[in-house]
Design an enzyme around this catalytic site. Structure first.
Site, PDB file in Angstrom:
ATOM      1  N   ARG A 160     -34.541  13.219  33.642  1.00  0.00           N
ATOM      2  CA  ARG A 160     -33.715  12.949  32.454  1.00  0.00           C
ATOM      3  C   ARG A 160     -32.446  13.801  32.488  1.00  0.00           C
ATOM      4  O   ARG A 160     -31.945  14.238  31.456  1.00  0.00           O
ATOM      5  CB  ARG A 160     -34.504  13.206  31.168  1.00  0.00           C
ATOM      6  CG  ARG A 160     -35.047  14.617  31.014  1.00  0.00           C
ATOM      7  CD  ARG A 160     -35.564  14.834  29.621  1.00  0.00           C
ATOM      8  NE  ARG A 160     -36.044  16.188  29.412  1.00  0.00           N
ATOM      9  CZ  ARG A 160     -36.241  16.718  28.222  1.00  0.00           C
ATOM     10  NH1 ARG A 160     -35.977  16.016  27.134  1.00  0.00           N
ATOM     11  NH2 ARG A 160     -36.702  17.949  28.098  1.00  0.00           N
ATOM     12  N   LYS A 198     -28.356  16.998  30.247  1.00  0.00           N
ATOM     13  CA  LYS A 198     -29.807  16.916  30.065  1.00  0.00           C
ATOM     14  C   LYS A 198     -30.091  15.964  28.907  1.00  0.00           C
ATOM     15  O   LYS A 198     -29.565  16.136  27.812  1.00  0.00           O
ATOM     16  CB  LYS A 198     -30.359  18.311  29.768  1.00  0.00           C
ATOM     17  CG  LYS A 198     -31.871  18.397  29.681  1.00  0.00           C
ATOM     18  CD  LYS A 198     -32.285  19.858  29.552  1.00  0.00           C
ATOM     19  CE  LYS A 198     -33.789  19.995  29.412  1.00  0.00           C
ATOM     20  NZ  LYS A 198     -34.190  21.415  29.300  1.00  0.00           N
ATOM     21  N   GLY A 217     -36.171   9.242  29.804  1.00  0.00           N
ATOM     22  CA  GLY A 217     -34.981   9.964  30.255  1.00  0.00           C
ATOM     23  C   GLY A 217     -34.160  10.575  29.138  1.00  0.00           C
ATOM     24  O   GLY A 217     -33.058  11.076  29.375  1.00  0.00           O
ATOM     25  N   ARG A 275     -25.588  21.574  30.260  1.00  0.00           N
ATOM     26  CA  ARG A 275     -26.107  22.839  30.793  1.00  0.00           C
ATOM     27  C   ARG A 275     -25.243  23.317  31.957  1.00  0.00           C
ATOM     28  O   ARG A 275     -24.804  22.532  32.793  1.00  0.00           O
ATOM     29  CB  ARG A 275     -27.557  22.661  31.251  1.00  0.00           C
ATOM     30  CG  ARG A 275     -28.163  23.935  31.817  1.00  0.00           C
ATOM     31  CD  ARG A 275     -29.676  23.910  31.791  1.00  0.00           C
ATOM     32  NE  ARG A 275     -30.248  22.938  32.703  1.00  0.00           N
ATOM     33  CZ  ARG A 275     -31.560  22.676  32.775  1.00  0.00           C
ATOM     34  NH1 ARG A 275     -32.401  23.309  31.965  1.00  0.00           N
ATOM     35  NH2 ARG A 275     -32.020  21.781  33.621  1.00  0.00           N
ATOM     36  N   ASP A 292     -41.114  24.118  39.890  1.00  0.00           N
ATOM     37  CA  ASP A 292     -39.849  23.411  39.661  1.00  0.00           C
ATOM     38  C   ASP A 292     -39.015  24.103  38.591  1.00  0.00           C
ATOM     39  O   ASP A 292     -37.851  23.730  38.374  1.00  0.00           O
ATOM     40  CB  ASP A 292     -40.098  21.950  39.277  1.00  0.00           C
ATOM     41  CG  ASP A 292     -40.966  21.807  38.033  1.00  0.00           C
ATOM     42  OD1 ASP A 292     -42.123  22.266  38.081  1.00  0.00           O
ATOM     43  OD2 ASP A 292     -40.498  21.253  37.027  1.00  0.00           O
ATOM     44  N   ASN A 293     -39.579  25.114  37.923  1.00  0.00           N
ATOM     45  CA  ASN A 293     -38.840  25.863  36.906  1.00  0.00           C
ATOM     46  C   ASN A 293     -38.463  27.263  37.379  1.00  0.00           C
ATOM     47  O   ASN A 293     -38.142  28.124  36.558  1.00  0.00           O
ATOM     48  CB  ASN A 293     -39.660  25.965  35.615  1.00  0.00           C
ATOM     49  CG  ASN A 293     -39.765  24.628  34.903  1.00  0.00           C
ATOM     50  OD1 ASN A 293     -38.918  23.757  35.093  1.00  0.00           O
ATOM     51  ND2 ASN A 293     -40.795  24.451  34.108  1.00  0.00           N
TER      52      ASN A 293
END
Length: 484
Positions: free
Chosen positions: A90, A110, A123, A173, A249-250
């Site tokens: 997304r 985002k 998304g 972001r 993934d973070n």
């Protein structure tokens, strides 16, 4: 009116498997509700343009700047210990902006709609979680902790269905990059060594260029990432920040904090504190964060094995040696930070016992984490449970004796404490108050006031007791949600 902005995109020099060209979904009526003029100035952006109606078209992705290639990035990751294929489900990277001091930053939308990586999701993003990320990321910036930043939040004019119907939103972001541990896992799992090497070389040139010409640069690369993450996690622990979803993934390779979904700050000190509603087993509880960071980094090391040495056994040995450094590095950063919080300039054999004794008393007497150190800085005791404790008074006497043995003056010790012990943090109940006013009543005054205070958390001359006050007992049991 022209935006007078040029976006680069070096990420598309990587093999095409690492991304998909993707335009953001158009939204019916984008409206700017939050603009970070301070960050805009740092990036050299024209605030007048971006706060106009045309600017909202660009920030929402409805209007794409000329000569840009928006993309969604591919990556994989371990989510609560289980490996899966992921990607920007997304989000769309509009491009990269290069500042006057030659710093390169991603500009990402985002909540910009579906991509090939959406995995059945819509998304989209909703207003509350996007405003929340804005508040927390700016709070982290104020605290001096490496973090992605929030440039803007826009409402889209859409109604998004979650548990209830919610207003749609987009967050703009800003990050040093969005290259994750999961990006390397993706390359190692699904691509060839050639593509993995291309990713590693690109990342080193972008974030660790000083080691690019070194022999064994991939080992040096792993070492630098491990060190940066050890420092970052120590910084989290020192202010009581709980990320909530430390999946691979973070964790970004640049060493910034990213993805503020179910995060929160600890009020009453307890090592087992966990806020995330989806972390039912406490995997990412406060006390587990260092261990989980090490686990994530081990996954990065595994992905880098083909590059570390032609001999697989030797490569695994190198990877293990570097990962084994994490615990020592973390403790070094953490103890150094804790000494500063106590106004101590130099290491002493008794410091570990002194620190552990204080933390033990904070657990026993249910003390507020931030305000305990704030009180020590101000030479006061405002917390009822500690105030009447003979044990705490005994600890205070030991601490004062330790401080008096320093060459540095008491005044210097206090200044040191003021520089690291915040008077305010993004208290969960104050964040929720601000979000409720903004989302339900379109009133951003509470949010503006909160963000303004959070930009100067170490200002002891202009303290704000309203934002420093912990929640009442009725606010205990606070839970966070990822907002996806």
């Amino acid at each position: 009116m022209s935006p007078n902005i040029s976006l680069d995109n070096t990420y598309i020099t990587l093999p095409e498997e690492f991304y998909t060209e993707q335009l953001p979904s158009k939204v019916p009526s984008p409206k700017l509700v939050k603009w970070n003029s301070t960050l805009a100035k740092e990036l050299g952006l024209d605030s007048d343009f971006f706060q106009s109606e045309e600017g909202a078209l660009v920030l929402s992705g409805n209007q794409i700047l000329e000569d840009t290639t928006p993309i969604a990035e591919a990556y994989a990751g371990h989510q609560f210990g289980y490996f899966t294929m992921l990607g920007d489900g997304r989000a769309v990277l509009l491009g990269e902006i290069v500042t006057n001091d030659e710093e390169r930053y991603d500009i990402q939308l985002k909540g910009s709609g579906r991509t090939p990586y959406s995995r059945g999701g819509d998304g989209k993003a909703t207003l509350g979680p996007m405003l929340r990320e804005y508040i927390i990321s700016e709070g982290m910036k104020g605290l001096g902790i490496p973090s992605t930043r929030s440039l803007a939040v826009l409402t889209t004019g859409e109604t998004i269905l979650r548990e209830t119907a919610l207003p749609g939103a987009i967050l703009v972001r800003v990050a040093k990059s969005h290259i994750r541990v999961g990006t390397f896992q993706f390359a190692n799992q699904f691509l060839d060594t050639k593509e993995l090497k291309a990713l590693a070389d690109y990342t080193i040139k972008r974030h660790y260029k000083e080691i690019f010409t070194k022999e064994d640069r991939y080992r040096h690369f792993l070492h630098e990432v491990v060190k940066n993450q050890a420092r970052l996690i120590a910084q989290w622990q020192l202010v009581g920040f709980i990320h909530g979803v430390m999946n691979t993934d973070n964790m970004v390779i640049s060493g910034e904090t990213i993805d503020y979904g179910p995060c929160a700050f600890m009020d009453t000190y307890h090592p087992e504190t966990v806020f995330s509603s989806i972390d039912t087993e406490g995997r990412y509880a406060y006390q587990n964060q260092p261990k989980m960071a090490s686990w994530d980094l081990a996954r990065l090391a595994e992905a880098l094995v083909p590059l570390l040495n032609d001999n697989t056994e030797k490569a695994i040995e190198i990877a293990q040696e570097e990962i084994n450094q994490f615990s020592k590095l973390y403790l070094t950063f953490w103890y150094e930070g804790m000494r500063k919080k106590l106004g101590l300039f130099h290491e002493n054999d008794m410091d570990e016992d002194l620190i552990e004794a204080l933390l033990g008393l904070m657990v026993k007497y249910e003390a507020d984490y931030t305000n305990t150190f704030r009180d020590l800085t101000l030479n006061q005791t405002t917390q009822p449970n500690l105030k009447g404790s003979a044990e705490y008074q005994q600890w205070l006497d030991l601490w004062q004796d330790r401080r008096k043995k320093q060459e540095e003056s008491l005044e210097d010790s206090i200044k040191l404490m003021e520089s690291v012990n915040p008077t305010v943090i993004p208290r969960n109940h104050r964040v929720e108050e601000a979000l409720e006013r903004a989302v339900n009543y379109h009133d951003y005054n509470a949010m503006d006031s909160l963000v303004s205070v959070l930009q100067h958390p170490y200002d002891y001359k202009n303290q704000n007791d309203y934002y420093a006050t912990p929640p009442g007992k009725t606010a205990c049991g606070y839970r966070t949600f990822c907002g996806t």
